[in-house]
Design a protein around this motif. Structure first.
Motif, PDB file in Angstrom:
ATOM      1  N   LYS A 106      -4.828   6.028   2.486  1.00 48.27           N
ATOM      2  CA  LYS A 106      -4.094   4.791   2.214  1.00 48.27           C
ATOM      3  C   LYS A 106      -4.608   4.223   0.892  1.00 48.27           C
ATOM      4  O   LYS A 106      -5.816   4.016   0.720  1.00 48.27           O
ATOM      5  N   LEU A 107      -3.710   3.981  -0.041  1.00 51.15           N
ATOM      6  CA  LEU A 107      -4.061   3.538  -1.388  1.00 51.15           C
ATOM      7  C   LEU A 107      -3.462   2.164  -1.647  1.00 51.15           C
ATOM      8  O   LEU A 107      -2.327   1.889  -1.249  1.00 51.15           O
TER       9      LEU A 107
ATOM     10  N   TYR B 295       0.854  -1.182   0.000  1.00 44.47           N
ATOM     11  CA  TYR B 295       0.000   0.000   0.000  1.00 44.47           C
ATOM     12  C   TYR B 295       0.890   1.233   0.000  1.00 44.47           C
ATOM     13  O   TYR B 295       2.097   1.172   0.247  1.00 44.47           O
ATOM     14  N   TRP B 296       0.264   2.357  -0.318  1.00 48.76           N
ATOM     15  CA  TRP B 296       0.980   3.621  -0.439  1.00 48.76           C
ATOM     16  C   TRP B 296       0.181   4.696   0.281  1.00 48.76           C
ATOM     17  O   TRP B 296      -1.038   4.623   0.376  1.00 48.76           O
ATOM     18  N   MET B 297       0.867   5.729   0.773  1.00 47.25           N
ATOM     19  CA  MET B 297       0.221   6.785   1.534  1.00 47.25           C
ATOM     20  C   MET B 297       0.302   8.102   0.774  1.00 47.25           C
ATOM     21  O   MET B 297       1.287   8.387   0.085  1.00 47.25           O
ATOM     22  N   ALA B 298      -0.758   8.906   0.908  1.00 48.35           N
ATOM     23  CA  ALA B 298      -0.785  10.226   0.277  1.00 48.35           C
ATOM     24  C   ALA B 298      -1.590  11.171   1.165  1.00 48.35           C
ATOM     25  O   ALA B 298      -2.535  10.754   1.844  1.00 48.35           O
ATOM     26  N   ASP B 299      -1.209  12.439   1.141  1.00 49.64           N
ATOM     27  CA  ASP B 299      -1.862  13.456   1.963  1.00 49.64           C
ATOM     28  C   ASP B 299      -2.726  14.367   1.099  1.00 49.64           C
ATOM     29  O   ASP B 299      -2.315  14.797   0.009  1.00 49.64           O
TER      30      ASP B 299
ATOM     31  N   TYR C 207       4.641   7.406  -4.758  1.00 48.50           N
ATOM     32  CA  TYR C 207       4.365   7.025  -6.137  1.00 48.50           C
ATOM     33  C   TYR C 207       3.543   5.734  -6.127  1.00 48.50           C
ATOM     34  O   TYR C 207       3.926   4.748  -5.500  1.00 48.50           O
ATOM     35  N   VAL C 208       2.398   5.751  -6.807  1.00 43.95           N
ATOM     36  CA  VAL C 208       1.524   4.573  -6.871  1.00 43.95           C
ATOM     37  C   VAL C 208       1.635   3.971  -8.276  1.00 43.95           C
ATOM     38  O   VAL C 208       1.304   4.634  -9.262  1.00 43.95           O
ATOM     39  N   PRO C 209       2.085   2.724  -8.400  1.00 47.04           N
ATOM     40  CA  PRO C 209       2.338   2.121  -9.709  1.00 47.04           C
ATOM     41  C   PRO C 209       1.072   1.545 -10.353  1.00 47.04           C
ATOM     42  O   PRO C 209       0.919   0.335 -10.487  1.00 47.04           O
ATOM     43  N   PHE C 210       0.163   2.426 -10.762  1.00 46.08           N
ATOM     44  CA  PHE C 210      -1.024   1.982 -11.483  1.00 46.08           C
ATOM     45  C   PHE C 210      -0.889   2.382 -12.945  1.00 46.08           C
ATOM     46  O   PHE C 210       0.072   3.072 -13.338  1.00 46.08           O
TER      47      PHE C 210
END
Length: 260
Positions: free
Chosen positions: A103-104, A17-21, A41-44
């Motif tokens: 949370k992504l 998972y990845w975090m972003a504000d 960075y989210v690898p989509f």
């Protein structure tokens, strides 16, 4: 285990998972908000959706499609509309605040465009625009994108919440044609304070609007037998539009569709 500091790992689910504000929260309509974030960075892939968990509803995940393609600087954007009876989506629209940490996880979907392929027809209802806008911006990264036609629809002009952005894109990308579609030419009589508050000078002119359902307007163009066709919107809109495409001769293998 990965050593990439941008990637966290939830040991209970064994899922990255990845975090972003949240850095911006724009409530554009009574039932709709555009939310911008910066983080990992989210690898989509442009057109995919991701699972989102917000601090207001810990442990509850909802799936949304980013409206921007992947960005190494961690910029993301989501268009969220309140779903009837959906207190989670309503809470995200109303209560999201700058500084919230999202949370992504779990990118998925195969909603894609071949930048070297045939001309593209995109059909978006409401926030179904988000993954298609992501695809358009991804196409813009290529030297010679195919001609692309975006049909963007709503019940009334007020529903075309992204008119300013689409007008600017249409003017700056010579290969993109935007077709705004509304079922009725007049807005509802009841006021929407958020629409009034964020009214802008740039947008679709009344003369640009085509009246009808997306299914009817798209169907009037006949078969798209040599196009890449993408449809995204509510289940009812998606179903009726795909049915009309098939009825007018568009081959099923030419059509990709997602519910929003």
């Amino acid at each position: 285990m990965t050593n990439d500091p941008r990637v966290s790992r939830d040991h209970s689910s064994r899922q990255a998972y990845w975090m972003a504000d949240v850095v911006e929260h724009h409530r554009l309509r009574h039932d709709l908000a555009v939310i911008r974030l910066i983080g990992d960075y989210v690898p989509f892939t442009a057109g995919q959706s991701v699972e989102v968990e917000v601090p207001q509803f810990p442990g509850m995940r909802r799936r949304f499609s980013p409206a921007l393609p992947p960005s190494m600087d961690g910029k993301m954007e989501f268009h969220v509309r309140t779903v009837a009876g959906g207190w989670c989506s309503g809470g995200i629209v109303a209560d999201t605040a700058v500084g919230d940490r999202w949370k992504l996880s779990a990118p998925q979907g195969m909603f894609t465009v071949d930048p070297d392929g045939d001309e593209v027809v995109m059909i978006a209802g409401g926030t179904g625009l988000a993954p298609l806008r992501s695809q358009i911006l991804e196409l813009a990264r290529h030297p010679e994108p195919p001609a692309t036609y975006l049909f963007f629809g709503g019940f009334s002009p007020r529903d075309l919440y992204a008119g300013d952005m689409l007008v600017i894109l249409g003017h700056s990308l010579p290969w993109l044609t935007v077709v705004p579609v509304v079922e009725r030419l007049e807005d509802p009589s009841w006021p929407d304070q958020w629409h009034e508050r964020h009214r802008v000078d740039i947008g679709f002119d009344e003369d640009d609007l085509i009246q009808g359902t997306l299914a009817d307007v798209v169907g009037s163009h006949g078969s798209f037998g040599r196009h890449q066709v993408l449809v995204c919107g509510s289940p009812a809109m998606t179903r009726s539009t795909v049915e009309r495409l098939l009825d007018t001769g568009t081959p099923p293998e030419r059509i990709q569709f997602e519910g929003a």
